[in-house]
Design a protein around this motif. Structure first.
Motif, PDB file in Angstrom:
ATOM      1  N   GLY A  35       0.832  -1.200   0.000  1.00 25.78           N
ATOM      2  CA  GLY A  35       0.000   0.000   0.000  1.00 25.78           C
ATOM      3  C   GLY A  35       0.858   1.237   0.000  1.00 25.78           C
ATOM      4  N   PRO A  36       0.285   2.372  -0.389  1.00 28.57           N
ATOM      5  CA  PRO A  36       1.041   3.621  -0.425  1.00 28.57           C
ATOM      6  C   PRO A  36       1.588   3.958   0.956  1.00 28.57           C
ATOM      7  CG  PRO A  36      -1.163   3.905  -1.376  1.00 28.57           C
ATOM      8  CD  PRO A  36      -1.129   2.556  -0.751  1.00 28.57           C
ATOM      9  N   THR A  39      -0.179   4.914   4.952  1.00 29.23           N
ATOM     10  CA  THR A  39      -1.526   4.338   5.050  1.00 29.23           C
ATOM     11  C   THR A  39      -1.679   3.477   6.288  1.00 29.23           C
ATOM     12  OG1 THR A  39      -0.794   2.584   3.612  1.00 29.23           O
ATOM     13  CG2 THR A  39      -2.113   4.299   2.610  1.00 29.23           C
ATOM     14  N   LYS A  41       0.484   1.049   7.514  1.00 29.59           N
ATOM     15  CA  LYS A  41       1.016  -0.326   7.516  1.00 29.59           C
ATOM     16  C   LYS A  41       1.955  -0.559   8.706  1.00 29.59           C
ATOM     17  CE  LYS A  41       2.957   0.005   3.459  1.00 29.59           C
ATOM     18  NZ  LYS A  41       2.870   1.375   2.953  1.00 29.59           N
ATOM     19  N   PHE A 209      -3.870  -5.454   0.457  1.00 31.00           N
ATOM     20  CA  PHE A 209      -3.647  -4.094  -0.023  1.00 31.00           C
ATOM     21  C   PHE A 209      -4.355  -3.110   0.886  1.00 31.00           C
ATOM     22  CE2 PHE A 209      -5.184  -0.549  -2.863  1.00 31.00           C
ATOM     23  CZ  PHE A 209      -3.970   0.131  -2.870  1.00 31.00           C
ATOM     24  N   GLU A 211      -5.013   0.937   2.148  1.00 35.46           N
ATOM     25  CA  GLU A 211      -4.922   2.345   1.786  1.00 35.46           C
ATOM     26  C   GLU A 211      -5.754   3.165   2.753  1.00 35.46           C
ATOM     27  OE1 GLU A 211      -4.583   4.573  -2.404  1.00 35.46           O
ATOM     28  OE2 GLU A 211      -6.562   3.760  -2.020  1.00 35.46           O
ATOM     29  N   LYS A 212      -5.189   4.278   3.198  1.00 37.74           N
ATOM     30  CA  LYS A 212      -5.887   5.206   4.107  1.00 37.74           C
ATOM     31  C   LYS A 212      -6.515   4.485   5.294  1.00 37.74           C
ATOM     32  CE  LYS A 212      -6.703   8.588   0.540  1.00 37.74           C
ATOM     33  NZ  LYS A 212      -7.535   8.822  -0.636  1.00 37.74           N
ATOM     34  N   VAL A 216      -8.225  -2.534   1.494  1.00 43.43           N
ATOM     35  CA  VAL A 216      -9.039  -2.351   0.291  1.00 43.43           C
ATOM     36  C   VAL A 216      -9.371  -3.708  -0.324  1.00 43.43           C
ATOM     37  CG1 VAL A 216      -9.088  -1.331  -2.022  1.00 43.43           C
ATOM     38  CG2 VAL A 216      -8.003  -0.095  -0.131  1.00 43.43           C
ATOM     39  N   ARG A 232      -8.444   0.854  -7.299  1.00 37.38           N
ATOM     40  CA  ARG A 232      -7.313   1.425  -6.556  1.00 37.38           C
ATOM     41  C   ARG A 232      -6.159   0.415  -6.482  1.00 37.38           C
ATOM     42  NH1 ARG A 232      -5.279   5.121  -6.449  1.00 37.38           N
ATOM     43  NH2 ARG A 232      -4.319   4.973  -4.395  1.00 37.38           N
ATOM     44  N   THR A 233      -6.497  -0.861  -6.286  1.00 37.76           N
ATOM     45  CA  THR A 233      -5.469  -1.902  -6.234  1.00 37.76           C
ATOM     46  C   THR A 233      -4.733  -1.956  -7.561  1.00 37.76           C
ATOM     47  OG1 THR A 233      -7.104  -3.128  -4.946  1.00 37.76           O
ATOM     48  CG2 THR A 233      -5.080  -4.287  -5.521  1.00 37.76           C
ATOM     49  N   PHE A 236      -2.447   1.077  -7.939  1.00 32.31           N
ATOM     50  CA  PHE A 236      -1.268   1.015  -7.079  1.00 32.31           C
ATOM     51  C   PHE A 236      -0.262  -0.006  -7.608  1.00 32.31           C
ATOM     52  CE2 PHE A 236       1.075  -1.019  -3.606  1.00 32.31           C
ATOM     53  CZ  PHE A 236       1.753   0.088  -3.108  1.00 32.31           C
TER      54      PHE A 236
END
Lengths: 248, 226
Positions: A35-36, A39, A41, A209, A211-212, A216, A232-233, A236
């Motif tokens: 993930g970005p 977020t 992790k 995955f 995100e935020k 997701v 989104r996946t 990314f």
């Protein structure tokens, strides 16, 4: 089930970093969290051994609730290995002493047995000849391997890896990943935050995955890479494979 | 100018030196214990221990913010007003200890805080308790880092202890005043006394330098001269 995370929430000030994370891990499984950045992790990993206290939600290691106020957190941490992005080897101790400290002070092993065990773990990560070296005398890749040995020595039920190769020069990433691949193959239960898509693809039983602050999508690598359900996946993965390369 | 030097001054001065050493040594050691405790409170006290953080901070600010001389006079001349009478030795030792503890607390605090935060995290992650992490991971590093500022404090205290002659102690300075007055050779005696201080300080500087090098670990602290 070895690890179960239920509806985990964590807030820093006004920002909610984790917004209801739930997943589980079977014994022997390797799951990779991608993930970005920013977020949550790393926060998630740190909540699992309570280096960071979650605000809400529950975590179980087998049938023990880690998040219970009555939990003996030091005893639980000794069963969960943690590998940091920047290694965090004890600066004043040799590789051997880094691995031996927990064995002697947490597990209470006599020095002789602790030494034997520590040397065995150093050999396992290919660093038997560096037992007497201080962290500053080792390359980043070697330091990270020592830190993996330090985690392994405690006989953990689970090892958490927080971007273990992100602080490494590119030519040193391989030696750390190969140790991790061997570990996964040997049946160690692992939860890995990484941007190494090659590793994720070839080793992970499942990819998560994030995100935020939410999950997701999760699923086996082939499914996520080839047929992501969420746009989104897909986006990314496309961006990250351009950056890091997907085969490997 | 006609300078005179007499060998017979030396045994007297040496006795004074012994007292200077005793006062400095004891106050530095006691100050280290108190200073380390204050530093730990200043760094780690929180939650229910927060008032202790405030107390430790107030202590440090008070003793660093007022002259050592005033502290000594306060203990020796001020306390009797409260019904507490201290011998000159005890007043001196107490003033020096309380004062150096405040400075040492700041040196220890700086050293503890310059140990990287990841060290505590890694220690806790393998299951060490907070106290074990302090004992086996944080303090072994902090104590190495504190050697240079601590040597500085020692040098300062060897010289600073000279003020105890003002409450009648026959330390190196006290002996010098006595001999100088008796023999009407104040200047010469003071020169010899200064050399005594200088020799003592050089000796300790070299000794602590040796300790620093002996305990040096690659990657920790400031590199030495190569």
């Amino acid at each position: 089930m070895l690890l179960r995370v239920e509806d985990l929430h964590k807030r820093y000030g006004r920002e909610e970093v984790l917004r209801g994370i739930s997943f589980s891990l079977e014994k022997g499984e390797t799951k990779v969290i991608i993930g970005p950045s920013g977020t949550g992790k790393s926060t998630l990993l740190r909540c699992i051994n309570r280096l960071t206290e979650p605000d809400r939600g529950r975590i179980f290691l087998e049938d023990v609730e880690i998040t219970s106020p009555k939990a003996d957190i030091n005893k639980i941490r000794a069963q969960i290995g943690f590998v940091f992005q920047d290694f965090n080897l004890f600066t004043h101790l040799t590789a051997l002493d880094n691995v031996r400290l927990g064995l002697m002070r947490v597990k209470g092993l006599p020095k002789k047995q602790a030494t034997e065990r520590a040397l065995r773990e150093l050999a396992r990560v290919g660093l038997a000849d560096k037992a007497k070296a201080y962290p500053a005398e080792l390359s980043g890749g070697q330091q990270q391997r020592v830190s993996i040995a330090r985690a392994l020595a405690m006989d953990p039920k689970l090892i958490l890896f927080d971007e273990p190769t992100s602080a490494l020069d590119p030519e040193l990433i391989g030696e750390v990943l190969s140790v991790m691949v061997d570990l996964a193959k040997s049946g160690m239960t692992m939860l890995v935050v990484t941007h190494e898509m090659g590793f994720a693809r070839s080793v992970a039983d499942e990819i998560i995955f994030m995100e935020k602050g939410v999950i997701v999508e999760q699923g086996p690598p082939e499914q996520l890479f080839k047929h992501p359900k969420h746009p989104r996946t897909a986006e990314f993965l496309r961006r990250i494979t351009e950056l890091y390369g997907g085969e490997g | 100018m006609n300078l005179v030097f007499k060998w017979k001054w030396l045994p007297d001065l040496a006795q004074g030196l012994a007292l200077t050493l005793e006062l400095t040594g004891l106050s530095m050691a006691l100050g280290a214990v108190l200073g380390l405790a204050l530093a730990l409170l200043r760094v780690y006290a929180k939650g229910p221990l927060l008032p202790l953080y405030g107390l430790a901070s107030a202590y440090v600010h008070f003793f660093r913010g007022t002259p050592l001389l005033v502290q000594l006079m306060g203990l020796y001349y001020g306390l009797p007003a409260l019904g507490i009478r201290l011998s000159p030795f005890l007043a001196s030792l107490l003033a020096l200890t309380l004062n150096t503890a405040a400075y040492q607390a700041e040196y220890f605090r700086g050293a503890i805080q310059s140990v990287k935060s990841g060290q505590m995290l890694a220690a806790r992650a393998i299951g060490l308790t907070r106290l074990q992490a302090l004992r086996y991971v944080i303090l072994p590093q902090a104590l190495r880092l504190v050697i240079p500022p601590w040597s500085n404090e020692l040098v300062y205290m060897i010289k600073g202890s000279a003020i105890v002659y003002l409450v009648g102690m026959l330390d190196l300075m006290g002996r010098a005043r006595t001999i100088g007055t008796k023999e009407f050779r104040m200047f010469e005696v003071l020169v010899v006394t200064a050399l005594f201080y200088l020799a003592l300080i050089l000796l300790f500087t070299v000794a602590l330098r040796w300790v620093e090098n002996r305990t040096r670990i690659p990657g920790l602290g400031v590199p030495g001269r190569s």
